[in-house]
Structure formats: structure tokens, C-alpha cells
Design a protein around this motif. Structure first.
Motif, PDB file in Angstrom:
ATOM      1  N   ASP A  37       9.172  39.172  76.665  1.00  0.00           N
ATOM      2  CA  ASP A  37      10.805  38.498  76.775  1.00  0.00           C
ATOM      3  C   ASP A  37      10.863  40.260  76.656  1.00  0.00           C
TER       4      ASP A  37
ATOM      5  N   SER B 212      17.375  29.135  73.864  1.00  0.00           N
ATOM      6  CA  SER B 212      16.450  28.604  72.117  1.00  0.00           C
ATOM      7  C   SER B 212      17.245  29.467  70.898  1.00  0.00           C
TER       8      SER B 212
ATOM      9  N   ILE C  78      19.881  19.127  67.007  1.00  0.00           N
ATOM     10  CA  ILE C  78      19.184  18.408  66.815  1.00  0.00           C
ATOM     11  C   ILE C  78      18.213  17.877  67.235  1.00  0.00           C
TER      12      ILE C  78
ATOM     13  N   GLY D 194      15.612  21.625  79.279  1.00  0.00           N
ATOM     14  CA  GLY D 194      17.404  20.368  79.712  1.00  0.00           C
ATOM     15  C   GLY D 194      17.806  20.443  78.142  1.00  0.00           C
TER      16      GLY D 194
ATOM     17  N   THR E 180      13.924  20.173  70.021  1.00  0.00           N
ATOM     18  CA  THR E 180      13.507  18.653  69.703  1.00  0.00           C
ATOM     19  C   THR E 180      12.397  18.673  69.934  1.00  0.00           C
TER      20      THR E 180
HETATM   21  C1  LIG Z   1      24.696  24.211  74.293  1.00  0.00           C
HETATM   22  C2  LIG Z   1      23.559  24.039  73.671  1.00  0.00           C
HETATM   23  C3  LIG Z   1      23.053  22.488  72.893  1.00  0.00           C
HETATM   24  C4  LIG Z   1      21.669  22.169  73.131  1.00  0.00           C
HETATM   25  N1  LIG Z   1      22.090  21.362  72.026  1.00  0.00           N
HETATM   26  C5  LIG Z   1      20.103  21.254  71.774  1.00  0.00           C
HETATM   27  C6  LIG Z   1      19.521  19.746  70.583  1.00  0.00           C
HETATM   28  O1  LIG Z   1      20.462  19.782  69.773  1.00  0.00           O
HETATM   29  N2  LIG Z   1      18.294  19.634  70.535  1.00  0.00           N
HETATM   30  C7  LIG Z   1      18.152  20.417  71.815  1.00  0.00           C
HETATM   31  O2  LIG Z   1      16.362  19.597  71.396  1.00  0.00           O
HETATM   32  N3  LIG Z   1      17.605  20.943  72.573  1.00  0.00           N
HETATM   33  C8  LIG Z   1      19.247  21.504  72.358  1.00  0.00           C
HETATM   34  N4  LIG Z   1      19.988  22.018  73.751  1.00  0.00           N
HETATM   35  C9  LIG Z   1      18.483  23.074  74.620  1.00  0.00           C
HETATM   36  C10 LIG Z   1      17.172  23.983  74.175  1.00  0.00           C
HETATM   37  O3  LIG Z   1      18.286  24.887  73.726  1.00  0.00           O
HETATM   38  C11 LIG Z   1      16.565  23.884  75.159  1.00  0.00           C
HETATM   39  O4  LIG Z   1      15.728  23.009  76.195  1.00  0.00           O
HETATM   40  C12 LIG Z   1      15.672  25.023  74.344  1.00  0.00           C
HETATM   41  O5  LIG Z   1      15.568  26.323  73.815  1.00  0.00           O
HETATM   42  C13 LIG Z   1      15.345  26.299  76.696  1.00  0.00           C
HETATM   43  O6  LIG Z   1      13.855  26.963  76.072  1.00  0.00           O
HETATM   44  P1  LIG Z   1      13.572  27.511  76.822  1.00  0.00           P
HETATM   45  O7  LIG Z   1      12.555  28.522  76.011  1.00  0.00           O
HETATM   46  O8  LIG Z   1      12.909  26.898  77.670  1.00  0.00           O
HETATM   47  O9  LIG Z   1      14.344  29.355  77.274  1.00  0.00           O
HETATM   48  P2  LIG Z   1      15.091  30.491  76.616  1.00  0.00           P
HETATM   49  O10 LIG Z   1      15.187  30.026  75.325  1.00  0.00           O
HETATM   50  O11 LIG Z   1      16.472  30.620  77.744  1.00  0.00           O
HETATM   51  O12 LIG Z   1      13.825  31.299  76.858  1.00  0.00           O
HETATM   52  C14 LIG Z   1      13.500  32.178  78.235  1.00  0.00           C
HETATM   53  C15 LIG Z   1      13.185  33.241  77.838  1.00  0.00           C
HETATM   54  O13 LIG Z   1      13.227  34.380  78.784  1.00  0.00           O
HETATM   55  C16 LIG Z   1      13.671  35.220  79.309  1.00  0.00           C
HETATM   56  N5  LIG Z   1      13.675  35.898  80.475  1.00  0.00           N
HETATM   57  C17 LIG Z   1      13.649  35.646  81.239  1.00  0.00           C
HETATM   58  N6  LIG Z   1      13.938  36.165  82.251  1.00  0.00           N
HETATM   59  C18 LIG Z   1      12.672  37.279  81.972  1.00  0.00           C
HETATM   60  C19 LIG Z   1      12.118  38.826  82.268  1.00  0.00           C
HETATM   61  N7  LIG Z   1      12.999  38.719  84.030  1.00  0.00           N
HETATM   62  N8  LIG Z   1      11.578  39.261  81.951  1.00  0.00           N
HETATM   63  C20 LIG Z   1      10.936  38.959  80.351  1.00  0.00           C
HETATM   64  N9  LIG Z   1      11.975  38.258  79.643  1.00  0.00           N
HETATM   65  C21 LIG Z   1      12.623  37.016  80.942  1.00  0.00           C
HETATM   66  C22 LIG Z   1      14.602  35.104  78.385  1.00  0.00           C
HETATM   67  O14 LIG Z   1      15.152  36.721  77.575  1.00  0.00           O
HETATM   68  C23 LIG Z   1      14.648  33.712  77.367  1.00  0.00           C
HETATM   69  O15 LIG Z   1      14.069  34.641  76.113  1.00  0.00           O
HETATM   70  C24 LIG Z   1      20.789  22.566  74.237  1.00  0.00           C
HETATM   71  C25 LIG Z   1      21.059  24.059  74.471  1.00  0.00           C
HETATM   72  C26 LIG Z   1      22.443  24.478  74.953  1.00  0.00           C
HETATM   73  C27 LIG Z   1      22.361  25.544  75.834  1.00  0.00           C
END
Ligand SMILES: Cc1cc2nc3c(=O)[nH]c(=O)nc-3n(C[C@H](O)[C@H](O)[C@H](O)COP(=O)(O)OP(=O)(O)OC[C@H]3O[C@@H](n4cnc5c(N)ncnc54)[C@H](O)[C@@H]3O)c2cc1C
Length: 361
Positions: A43, A53, A59, A327, A332
Motif C-alpha cells: 500500500d 476504510s 455503520i 461501494g 460491514t
Molecule cells: C463517506 C463514506 C461513508 C461510508 N460509510 C460506510 C458505513 O457506514 N458502513 C460500511 O460498511 N461502509 C461504509 N463506507 C464504505 C467503505 O468505507 C468502503 O466500502 C471500504 O472502505 C472500501 O475499502 P477498500 O479497501 O476497497 O478501499 P480503500 O480503503 O480506499 O483502500 C484502497 C487502498 O489501495 C491503496 N492503493 C491504491 N493504489 C495503489 C497503488 N498504486 N499502490 C499501492 N497502493 C495503492 C490505497 O492507498 C488504499 O489504502 C463508506 C464510505 C464512505 C466514503
């Protein structure tokens, strides 16, 4: 003597995971626990949770209105509770118009999630034609969840490399060459869990799968509010709120397509969302209509074209596995998504509503 003509040795991994948010961490955790060795997670940021995240409402909502997701959110909630990462405050789904909760009630029945429907809202001062109370839902410990997965993955043998950006990818006959700002890495298989960057990083690997990053704002009011109330979410209006740090966390639920932010940043805030929020407060929670706003910020939710999660092997690019497009439900469902990803990774099966083969590209 060093032979300057000799090829530099390139580090090798069996599995490289790009992305250390909940998607990548939970996948690493479950894969290593299932016996996978030689796993390196990369990362680019110094710690987990720099993007979605760490910028979410935390929630734990088990009923989403999409059965293919609710199977995972309900299971994710169960695992959160088991790991001591859930404050079971309860949740309240409200419908401003009658009939808005039938689908969710049916979903609760089919998943065995306890839910009680009724006409009179159990919380005073809220406008709703009907409500569905879900006593087992609540608020999750987001930082604790990331730590739980990171510690579990490390203990089981994963190497977690934060502060290491992947800057390019090349397909090789036996896997992938990852270019990183700490030198190259050869991996036999690649897990793409890069959140909002999943699409662009996937293109480096030869995939055409496209994702849409959408901005969403969260608003905090420091006006005193009882801490033990359930979260409240209108299913037919863009609005939810819950107690947070002695005040209220509120969401205007906007969905605005935004360019990917610069590294370490979130999308710019837009004061126009506050107008929408006050409109919702006036209509749905008039007692709170004059509540002062202390601060607000944004995050990115990332969706596949059909808004379903994407979990499974890419049908066209050999050795590429997706855990993306989580999304608005990634926190959760995270523990259940990681378990599903590990299962699909080890026992490939191009079936089910979340498999990337549904896009046929
Ligand atoms: C305002 C808001 C409210 C939300 N509320 C809720 C909720 O109440 N309950 C719930 O269940 N979900 C909620 N969500 C959704 C939830 O937060 C996301 O679905 C989840 O965090 C997605 O996780 P992820 O690991 O896919 O993405 P991320 O957390 O974005 O992780 C992706 C990672 O990839 C890394 N990365 C990207 N490109 C590269 C690269 N080239 N080299 C190395 N690393 C890289 C980034 O640094 C990042 O750390 C909410 C989201 C938002 C924005």
C-alpha cells in the motif's frame, strides 16, 4: 568484486496484493490463515485507512436491499460481533412513504436477521410512515477492524508493506512484474484491492474493468446528543445519522462523480451538500433542523458498473484476482468479503453474482 553486467536479483512473491484498506487486509488475513504462503501486501500510504476504510460512517448495516450483498453484510456483522468489533446500538431503517420497507423485511426473513417492522417510530421527533428495527446492527470499530486484519495477516505469515507505491505493472509468462518505488517485485498472482484506483491499476495489468469513484460527505455536529441511540437511516431519502463523540454524525448521502484525488487527499468539500442536509432535517427530523455544524469532510465510495461487489478471478487476465467495488458496505461486509475472496482464490469458480466474469471482458 561485483559484476556490473549481472542482472539485479528481483524479489519474488507467490501472491501480491495491491491495496491495504479493508478489502486487501481482510483478503490477506483470510488467505494466509487458509495456508497461503509468500504473500506480500503493498500500500502506498504509511498506514491503513488513508482513504475509504478510514473515512466512513462505521455503520454496521446488515440489510442492504441487494441479496447478493446482504448475505455478506449479515455475515460480516456476525463476524464483527464475534471479534468484539461491534457496538450493538441497534439500527433503525425508516421509510418516509409507506411500503418502502417490504423488500428489506423479506431480506431479513431470508437471512435470519432479527428485524421488527412497525408504524410508530420508536425514536421521538422523526417523520416516517414505517420503520424496521434491527436490534443486532450497530456501530463498528473501524480502526480496530483494520488492526484485527493486519495483526491476523502478519501473525499468519503475510508481509504488509505500507509506504510502498506500485507505479506500474507488466504481465510476464509466469505472473506479473510490479514496479514499485522500493524496487521491482515479481508475483505469480496479483490481487487487486486498490479501492478507488482499482480501475486504473487494473488497466496496467491488461483489464478493461471500469469503476466509478463517487464522493460522499460526512458531517459532525458537536451539539449534545444521547450516545446510546441506534443509527437511523431513511431508505427512500438521502439521509442518515447516528450518535458520535457526544454529538451527531450526519450524512447527506450525495453521489457525485469526482476525479481521483491526489495522493493522501480526499475529494474537495462542497458546501452545497449542507443545503441538502438541512432540507432533509427540516422534512424528516424537524427537532434537529437548527443543529449547528461543527465540521464536515468527504470520502470516496467506488462502484462497478452494476454496483455489485467484484470478487473473483479475472476471466481474461490470467493470474489476476479482484476484490473491489465495495461501494458503501465495505466495512460491514469486510470480514465476510475477505473470507469469500480466500475461498474463491483457492478454489476457483466463475459463478455467482459477484464474479468478474459477469462483465464478459
Ligand atoms: C463517506 C463514506 C461513508 C461510508 N460509510 C460506510 C458505513 O457506514 N458502513 C460500511 O460498511 N461502509 C461504509 N463506507 C464504505 C467503505 O468505507 C468502503 O466500502 C471500504 O472502505 C472500501 O475499502 P477498500 O479497501 O476497497 O478501499 P480503500 O480503503 O480506499 O483502500 C484502497 C487502498 O489501495 C491503496 N492503493 C491504491 N493504489 C495503489 C497503488 N498504486 N499502490 C499501492 N497502493 C495503492 C490505497 O492507498 C488504499 O489504502 C463508506 C464510505 C464512505 C466514503
Amino acid at each position: 568484486m561485483v559484476d556490473s553486467e549481472a542482472p539485479l536479483s528481483v524479489e519474488k512473491a507467490e501472491v501480491a496484493i495491491i491495496g491495504g484498506g479493508i478489502a486487501g487486509l481482510s483478503t490477506a488475513f483470510h488467505l494466509t490463515r487458509a495456508g497461503q504462503r509468500g504473500l506480500v501486501l503493498l500500500d502506498r500510504e504509511d498506514q491503513p485507512g488513508t482513504y475509504a476504510s478510514g473515512h466512513n460512517a462505521a455503520i454496521a448495516r446488515s440489510l442492504t436491499g441487494r441479496p447478493e450483498h446482504s448475505a455478506l453484510t449479515a455475515e460480516g456483522r456476525r463476524r464483527l460481533a464475534e471479534a468484539g468489533l461491534l457496538a450493538p446500538t441497534g439500527g433503525l431503517l425508516l421509510a418516509a412513504e409507506a411500503g418502502g420497507l417490504e423488500l428489506l423485511e423479506a431480506e431479513a426473513r431470508s437471512l435470519g436477521v432479527e428485524a421488527r417492522r412497525g408504524p410508530d417510530c420508536p425514536l421521538p421527533g422523526l417523520r416516517a410512515a414505517e420503520h424496521l428495527a434491527i436490534p443486532g446492527d450497530g456501530v463498528l470499530d473501524a480502526a480496530g477492524l483494520l488492526r484485527h486484519c493486519a495483526e491476523g495477516a502478519r501473525t499468519a505469515g503475510s508481509e504488509l508493506r505500507y509506504g510502498c507505491a506500485v507505479t506500474g505493472l507488466e504481465r510476464r509468462p509466469s505472473g506479473f512484474r510490479l514496479e514499485t518505488d522500493r524496487g521491482p517485485l515479481d508475483a505469480e498472482t496479483l490481487v487487486l484491492a486498490a479501492g478507488a484506483w482499482a480501475g486504473p491499476v487494473g488497466r496496467w495489468a491488461g483489464s478493461e474493468l471500469a469503476f466509478t469513484p463517487l464522493r460522499r460527505s460526512l458531517v459532525w455536529s458537536g451539539a449534545a446528543h444521547p450516545a446510546r441511540e441506534p443509527w437511523v437511516w431513511w431508505v427512500d431519502r438521502p439521509f442518515y445519522f447516528r450518535p458520535e463523540s457526544g454529538g451527531l454524525l450526519l450524512c447527506p448521502c450525495e453521489e457525485v462523480a469526482v476525479p481521483l484525488p491526489e495522493r493522501g487527499r480526499q475529494p474537495a468539500t462542497d458546501a452545497a451538500v449542507l443545503e441538502g442536509l438541512y432540507g432533509s432535517l427540516h422534512e424528516l427530523a424537524p427537532d434537529l433542523a437548527e443543529i449547528p455544524i461543527t465540521r464536515y469532510w468527504t470520502g470516496i465510495r467506488t462502484f462497478a458498473p452494476d454496483r455489485r461487489f467484484v470478487v473473483g478471478w479475472d476471466p481474461k487476465v490470467a493470474g489476476l484476482f479482484w476484490v473491489a467495488g465495495l461501494g458503501g458496505h465495505g466495512m460491514t461486509s469486510g470480514l465476510a468479503v475477505g473470507a469469500l475472496a480466500a475461498e474463491r482464490f483457492r478454489h476457483p469458480c466463475a459463478e455467482g453474482p459477484l464474479d468478474p466474469s459477469r462483465f464478459g471482458n
